[in-house]
Design an enzyme around this catalytic site. Structure first.
Site, PDB file in Angstrom:
ATOM      1  N   GLN A 166      -3.451   3.091   5.449  1.00 51.54           N
ATOM      2  CA  GLN A 166      -3.840   1.945   4.744  1.00 51.54           C
ATOM      3  C   GLN A 166      -3.416   0.461   5.435  1.00 51.54           C
ATOM      4  O   GLN A 166      -3.798  -0.616   4.915  1.00 51.54           O
ATOM      5  CB  GLN A 166      -3.647   1.825   3.169  1.00 51.54           C
ATOM      6  CG  GLN A 166      -4.102   3.237   2.532  1.00 51.54           C
ATOM      7  CD  GLN A 166      -3.411   3.207   1.121  1.00 51.54           C
ATOM      8  OE1 GLN A 166      -2.117   3.178   0.930  1.00 51.54           O
ATOM      9  NE2 GLN A 166      -4.413   3.528   0.353  1.00 51.54           N
TER      10      GLN A 166
ATOM     11  N   VAL B  62       0.739  -1.304  -0.125  1.00 57.08           N
ATOM     12  CA  VAL B  62      -0.059   0.120   0.055  1.00 57.08           C
ATOM     13  C   VAL B  62       0.895   1.349   0.055  1.00 57.08           C
ATOM     14  O   VAL B  62       2.157   1.026   0.220  1.00 57.08           O
ATOM     15  CB  VAL B  62      -1.039   0.113   1.175  1.00 57.08           C
ATOM     16  CG1 VAL B  62      -1.969  -1.128   1.225  1.00 57.08           C
ATOM     17  CG2 VAL B  62      -0.157  -0.087   2.724  1.00 57.08           C
ATOM     18  N   SER B  63       0.347   2.302  -0.216  1.00 60.69           N
ATOM     19  CA  SER B  63       1.127   3.505  -0.448  1.00 60.69           C
ATOM     20  C   SER B  63       1.578   4.243   0.789  1.00 60.69           C
ATOM     21  O   SER B  63       2.415   5.049   0.968  1.00 60.69           O
ATOM     22  CB  SER B  63       0.445   4.354  -1.377  1.00 60.69           C
ATOM     23  OG  SER B  63       0.417   4.033  -2.712  1.00 60.69           O
ATOM     24  N   SER B  64       0.417   4.201   1.769  1.00 64.33           N
ATOM     25  CA  SER B  64       0.639   5.082   2.982  1.00 64.33           C
ATOM     26  C   SER B  64       0.363   4.240   4.085  1.00 64.33           C
ATOM     27  O   SER B  64      -0.336   3.189   3.865  1.00 64.33           O
ATOM     28  CB  SER B  64      -0.246   6.328   2.899  1.00 64.33           C
ATOM     29  OG  SER B  64      -1.759   6.095   2.955  1.00 64.33           O
TER      30      SER B  64
END
Length: 197
Positions: free
Chosen positions: A69, A64-66
């Site tokens: 999440q 996931v990007s951040s």
């Protein structure tokens, strides 16, 4: 072996092979996993690619990007593990990572790609591996006798659309990166001015 891989080796279009699988007219043994994916068991390719199956590991890679999440990351990892078990992998390894798909600063993925004992990497979507140039990673792994399995292939298959999306994503990343850099430079200059006064 995946339908796309077998079709490429045989010089056929993947849609034709999927049609044959559904109709039961494949010239080689096939099986459908509980998730609906077709696996082709062609002896002439499987014996060549399984030279050292004891050394080959299957790893599920979730990203996931951040940091916000984390729940999505766990759900993604659970879906990948269920898919791997459905494929017949007894003990799939799970690797989770939080980081941008726009750059190469992902230590865990870099370790997986550099590890020759990892024979198969399973990802949920192609962009979980990399936002751009995932095909280059696949080609490099294929040259080493390794592979990437993308669970959900419902992404755009049109090469022109995919290329355009990658270009736009790259431009946006550069633009936002420049804006952030410009903003940080302005703040630093402002802080210097404040110290002089």
């Amino acid at each position: 072996m995946l339908v796309k891989e077998w079709a490429l080796l045989e010089g056929l279009h993947p849609q034709t092979v999927w049609k044959w699988c559904r109709q039961g007219t494949m010239p080689v043994p096939v099986e459908q996993t509980p998730t609906g994916m077709w696996l082709i068991h062609d002896p002439k390719y499987e014996t060549a690619s399984q030279s050292n199956p004891a050394d080959s590991r299957t790893v599920c890679y979730a990203r996931v990007s951040s940091g916000g999440q984390k729940e999505d990351l766990q759900r993604q990892a659970d879906r990948l593990k269920a898919f791997a078990v459905g494929m017949g992998v007894e003990h799939p390894e799970i690797v989770t990572e939080t980081g941008s798909g726009m750059n190469d600063r992902r230590r865990k993925l870099n370790r997986l790609l550099a590890d020759p004992t990892v024979g198969t990497i399973i990802v949920e979507h192609r962009d979980r591996l990399a936002r751009m140039n995932a095909g280059l990673v696949e080609s490099a792994l294929k040259a080493q006798g390794r592979r990437i399995i993308v669970v959900d292939e419902t992404e755009l298959d049109d090469d022109l659309v995919r290329d355009m999306t990658e270009v736009l994503t790259s431009f946006c990343a550069r633009l936002y990166g420049r804006r952030a850099a410009k903003h940080r430079a302005e703040k630093a200059l402002e802080a210097m001015r404040d110290e002089r006064v």
